[in-house]
Scaffold this motif. Structure first.
Motif, PDB file in Angstrom:
ATOM      1  N   ALA A   1       0.861  -1.192   0.000  1.00  0.00           N
ATOM      2  CA  ALA A   1       0.000   0.000   0.000  1.00  0.00           C
ATOM      3  C   ALA A   1       0.891   1.233   0.000  1.00  0.00           C
ATOM      4  CB  ALA A   1      -0.908   0.000   1.234  1.00  0.00           C
ATOM      5  N   SER A   2       0.326   2.367  -0.440  1.00  0.00           N
ATOM      6  CA  SER A   2       1.132   3.585  -0.594  1.00  0.00           C
ATOM      7  C   SER A   2       1.587   4.157   0.752  1.00  0.00           C
ATOM      8  CB  SER A   2       0.343   4.639  -1.368  1.00  0.00           C
ATOM      9  OG  SER A   2      -0.824   4.960  -0.644  1.00  0.00           O
ATOM     10  N   ASN A   3       0.955   3.729   1.850  1.00  0.00           N
ATOM     11  CA  ASN A   3       1.371   4.253   3.167  1.00  0.00           C
ATOM     12  C   ASN A   3       2.670   3.600   3.671  1.00  0.00           C
ATOM     13  OD1 ASN A   3       0.590   1.686   3.911  1.00  0.00           O
ATOM     14  ND2 ASN A   3      -0.928   2.342   5.415  1.00  0.00           N
ATOM     15  N   GLY A   4       3.206   2.650   2.897  1.00  0.00           N
ATOM     16  CA  GLY A   4       4.480   2.052   3.297  1.00  0.00           C
ATOM     17  C   GLY A   4       4.399   0.566   3.606  1.00  0.00           C
ATOM     18  N   THR A   5       3.187   0.034   3.645  1.00  0.00           N
ATOM     19  CA  THR A   5       3.076  -1.411   3.886  1.00  0.00           C
ATOM     20  C   THR A   5       3.694  -2.170   2.717  1.00  0.00           C
ATOM     21  OG1 THR A   5       1.137  -1.323   5.311  1.00  0.00           O
ATOM     22  CG2 THR A   5       1.446  -3.357   4.060  1.00  0.00           C
ATOM     23  N   ASP A   6       4.587  -3.066   3.036  1.00  0.00           N
ATOM     24  CA  ASP A   6       5.228  -3.916   2.029  1.00  0.00           C
ATOM     25  C   ASP A   6       5.632  -5.188   2.771  1.00  0.00           C
ATOM     26  OD1 ASP A   6       6.550  -5.083  -0.038  1.00  0.00           O
ATOM     27  OD2 ASP A   6       7.891  -3.383  -0.463  1.00  0.00           O
ATOM     28  N   LEU A   7       4.722  -6.142   2.784  1.00  0.00           N
ATOM     29  CA  LEU A   7       4.871  -7.289   3.679  1.00  0.00           C
ATOM     30  C   LEU A   7       4.594  -8.592   2.940  1.00  0.00           C
ATOM     31  CD1 LEU A   7       5.050  -7.767   6.961  1.00  0.00           C
ATOM     32  CD2 LEU A   7       2.633  -8.318   6.679  1.00  0.00           C
ATOM     33  N   THR A   8       5.463  -9.545   3.159  1.00  0.00           N
ATOM     34  CA  THR A   8       5.234 -10.874   2.584  1.00  0.00           C
ATOM     35  C   THR A   8       5.061 -11.869   3.718  1.00  0.00           C
ATOM     36  OG1 THR A   8       6.619 -10.342   0.703  1.00  0.00           O
ATOM     37  CG2 THR A   8       6.178 -12.653   1.073  1.00  0.00           C
ATOM     38  N   LEU A   9       4.027 -12.677   3.626  1.00  0.00           N
ATOM     39  CA  LEU A   9       3.878 -13.727   4.631  1.00  0.00           C
ATOM     40  C   LEU A   9       3.571 -15.055   3.977  1.00  0.00           C
ATOM     41  CD1 LEU A   9       0.559 -14.132   5.086  1.00  0.00           C
ATOM     42  CD2 LEU A   9       0.874 -12.029   6.348  1.00  0.00           C
ATOM     43  N   GLU A  10       4.148 -16.092   4.525  1.00  0.00           N
ATOM     44  CA  GLU A  10       3.889 -17.436   4.014  1.00  0.00           C
ATOM     45  C   GLU A  10       2.734 -18.067   4.764  1.00  0.00           C
ATOM     46  OE1 GLU A  10       7.043 -20.303   3.469  1.00  0.00           O
ATOM     47  OE2 GLU A  10       8.362 -18.712   2.677  1.00  0.00           O
ATOM     48  N   LEU A  11       1.931 -18.805   4.033  1.00  0.00           N
ATOM     49  CA  LEU A  11       0.839 -19.550   4.664  1.00  0.00           C
ATOM     50  C   LEU A  11       1.343 -20.981   4.847  1.00  0.00           C
ATOM     51  CD1 LEU A  11      -1.965 -18.144   2.347  1.00  0.00           C
ATOM     52  CD2 LEU A  11      -1.551 -17.496   4.722  1.00  0.00           C
ATOM     53  N   PRO A  12       1.217 -21.525   6.057  1.00  0.00           N
ATOM     54  CA  PRO A  12       1.784 -22.854   6.296  1.00  0.00           C
ATOM     55  C   PRO A  12       1.095 -23.953   5.486  1.00  0.00           C
ATOM     56  CG  PRO A  12       0.716 -22.004   8.280  1.00  0.00           C
ATOM     57  CD  PRO A  12       0.589 -20.950   7.247  1.00  0.00           C
ATOM     58  N   GLU A  13       1.804 -25.030   5.311  1.00  0.00           N
ATOM     59  CA  GLU A  13       1.272 -26.243   4.684  1.00  0.00           C
ATOM     60  C   GLU A  13       0.006 -26.650   5.436  1.00  0.00           C
ATOM     61  OE1 GLU A  13       1.789 -28.772   1.661  1.00  0.00           O
ATOM     62  OE2 GLU A  13       3.455 -27.443   2.214  1.00  0.00           O
ATOM     63  N   GLY A  14      -1.053 -26.956   4.703  1.00  0.00           N
ATOM     64  CA  GLY A  14      -2.296 -27.412   5.340  1.00  0.00           C
ATOM     65  C   GLY A  14      -3.073 -26.310   6.047  1.00  0.00           C
ATOM     66  N   HIS A  15      -2.841 -25.041   5.619  1.00  0.00           N
ATOM     67  CA  HIS A  15      -3.586 -23.947   6.267  1.00  0.00           C
ATOM     68  C   HIS A  15      -5.062 -23.994   5.869  1.00  0.00           C
ATOM     69  CE1 HIS A  15      -2.406 -22.065   2.371  1.00  0.00           C
ATOM     70  NE2 HIS A  15      -3.639 -21.604   2.437  1.00  0.00           N
ATOM     71  N   VAL A  16      -5.896 -23.479   6.750  1.00  0.00           N
ATOM     72  CA  VAL A  16      -7.343 -23.483   6.516  1.00  0.00           C
ATOM     73  C   VAL A  16      -7.879 -22.065   6.709  1.00  0.00           C
ATOM     74  CG1 VAL A  16      -9.578 -24.406   7.286  1.00  0.00           C
ATOM     75  CG2 VAL A  16      -7.537 -25.859   7.407  1.00  0.00           C
ATOM     76  N   TRP A  17      -8.476 -21.513   5.669  1.00  0.00           N
ATOM     77  CA  TRP A  17      -9.138 -20.211   5.807  1.00  0.00           C
ATOM     78  C   TRP A  17     -10.505 -20.429   6.444  1.00  0.00           C
ATOM     79  CZ3 TRP A  17      -7.182 -15.387   4.625  1.00  0.00           C
ATOM     80  CH2 TRP A  17      -5.962 -15.372   3.929  1.00  0.00           C
ATOM     81  N   ALA A  18     -10.922 -19.458   7.222  1.00  0.00           N
ATOM     82  CA  ALA A  18     -12.241 -19.542   7.859  1.00  0.00           C
ATOM     83  C   ALA A  18     -12.910 -18.183   7.784  1.00  0.00           C
ATOM     84  CB  ALA A  18     -12.095 -19.993   9.313  1.00  0.00           C
ATOM     85  N   GLY A  19     -14.189 -18.162   8.077  1.00  0.00           N
ATOM     86  CA  GLY A  19     -14.913 -16.892   8.066  1.00  0.00           C
ATOM     87  C   GLY A  19     -16.379 -17.159   8.285  1.00  0.00           C
ATOM     88  N   GLY A  20     -17.066 -16.173   8.818  1.00  0.00           N
ATOM     89  CA  GLY A  20     -18.495 -16.346   9.072  1.00  0.00           C
ATOM     90  C   GLY A  20     -18.730 -17.339  10.186  1.00  0.00           C
ATOM     91  N   ALA A  21     -19.460 -18.395   9.880  1.00  0.00           N
ATOM     92  CA  ALA A  21     -19.808 -19.344  10.934  1.00  0.00           C
ATOM     93  C   ALA A  21     -18.693 -20.357  11.182  1.00  0.00           C
ATOM     94  CB  ALA A  21     -21.083 -20.089  10.557  1.00  0.00           C
TER      95      ALA A  21
END
Ligand code: ZN
Ligand code: ZN
Length: 410
Positions: A213-233
């Motif tokens: 982002a233009s405010n200076g954010t410049d970040l890389t992150l790795e998602l681990p093997e077998g990661h699970v996204w969640a959201g809502g219920a």
């Protein structure tokens, strides 16, 4: 003020969608005393939905302040068993938990921070059986908010107290969709939308995300093997669907605890233990914060990072589009429940075990080895901006633009 119908809608939403109360279940409500009328309304709705027994535990933050002011530090270093049991007992019995989060953001500003830190640590220890059950989704729980005069005045400082409360009510009802004719149906639609994003991310299994982002954010992150996204219920171990937060707009996952590099610039202030941390940034190397700065509240930020080892590493990455109903209100709520749903965010501290495949059955050591961070704290801070670009990179190095101009691009 909200109409009776709106309040009933909101209370019904909390017990039906929030904790999805089951026939003859127990319901525990934790409420500030100022929110008593609405807590009673949740109790009524709980019984109407089939609860066998409803218990309300009152919290009096003004009294808490008196106690913090006058009791010596040692008092906060332990929690009496009977208070610990207030959570642990009901969790063991499989009760549903509803908490009303409505703290006065300024109340503890002048309180000795050593006492607040001691209380945080002691309560984490005392409520450990409760948190352990929570960690494996052993119970249904839900956090909601109701205005109090002090909180509303902080959010709308230019309004008189009554008007501020009114405005905060309207904002809350809007963000939880309780202002609609059929809020339960609206939540079902919203849930389907979040599910679609979660399913996409889980299917793609991206190896890393890059935030810019233009405010200076410049970040890389790795998602681990077998990661699970969640959201809502979420689902309890017994298969009951529940919404931990109302409102909720995020889909979230965990970064690998040792694979975060670059700088994250906060896009909103962070209210921590009564202090406001403003215009701050954190620089990570191999997952750990190696430098940080804040235009205001740097001392509080330092305290947060030094809570324990895991407090200077990330436990959550969450995606929220810039056009979400909460971000459209352009209001700083000084309450994580709302602010974290206004923008993409990261959290320092503990990761959710459910964000790793099989994580709910893993030991602490196994979780750590899988890349999940552990800490007694979990504090979200916002990095999302209107111009945020998020690029996802697959295992074979292919790039996908996930967010363009702060919004979903897929
Ligand atoms: Zn979050
Ligand atoms: Zn979080």
């Amino acid at each position: 003020m909200p109409t009776e119908r709106q309040l009933q809608n909101y209370a019904a939403l909390i017990v039906k969608m929030g904790v999805n109360i089951q026939k003859d279940q127990e319901l525990l409500i934790r409420s500030p005393i100022e929110c008593a009328p609405f807590a009673r309304q949740i109790a009524e709705a709980g019984y109407a939905a089939g609860a066998r027994e409803v218990t309300i535990l009152w919290d009096d933050e003004k009294f808490s302040k008196i106690k913090y002011t006058h009791s010596p530090l040692e008092v906060f270093e332990s929690v009496p068993d009977w208070i610990a049991e207030s959570n642990n007992y009901y969790a063991r019995r499989g009760a549903a938990f509803v908490s009303i989060a409505a703290q006065d953001p300024d109340l503890f500003q002048l309180v000795d921070s050593a006492k607040l830190d001691a209380a945080t640590k002691a309560s984490f220890q005392a409520f450990k059986p409760f948190y352990d059950i929570l960690d494996v989704n052993g119970i249904a729980w839900n956090v909601v908010s109701v205005p109090t005069a002090a909180w509303a005045k902080k959010v709308y400082p230019d309004c008189e107290a009554v008007e501020a409360v009114e405005k905060l009510w309207q904002a809350i009802l809007k963000t939880v969709r309780a202002d609609l004719d059929d809020p339960v149906a609206a939540w079902e639609r919203h849930h389907a939308y979040l599910n679609e994003k979660v399913a996409y991310l889980n299917e793609r299994q991206f190896a890393r995300l890059h935030f810019k982002a233009s405010n200076g954010t410049d970040l890389t992150l790795e998602l681990p093997e077998g990661h699970v996204w969640a959201g809502g219920a979420e689902r309890t171990a017994h298969g009951v669907a529940f919404f931990p937060n109302m409102p909720t707009e995020e889909v979230f996952c965990l970064p690998h605890r040792e694979r975060v590099d670059g700088t994250a610039v906060a896009s909103m202030p962070l209210c921590y233990q009564g202090s406001l941390i403003e215009n701050f940034s954190l620089t990570f190397q191999n997952g750990k914060v190696v430098s940080y700065q804040a235009a205001k509240g740097e001392e509080a930020l330092k305290r947060l990072l030094e809570t324990d080892e895991g407090a200077s590493m990330l436990g959550e990455v969450a995606l929220v589009p810039a056009g979400s109903p909460i971000s459209r209100l352009r209001t700083l709520f000084y309450n994580t429940l709302f602010d974290e749903n206004a923008a993409c965010h990261l959290a320092l501290g503990r990761a959710y075990a459910s964000c790793i495949k099989g994580g709910l059955q893993m030991s602490k050591d196994e979780l750590k080895a899988a890349g999940a961070n552990d800490s007694m704290t979990h504090i979200d801070f916002m990095i999302g901006t209107e111009d945020m670009e998020i690029t996802a990179v697959s295992k074979d190095g292919q790039e996908t633009i996930l967010f363009h101009q702060g919004r979903w691009a897929v």
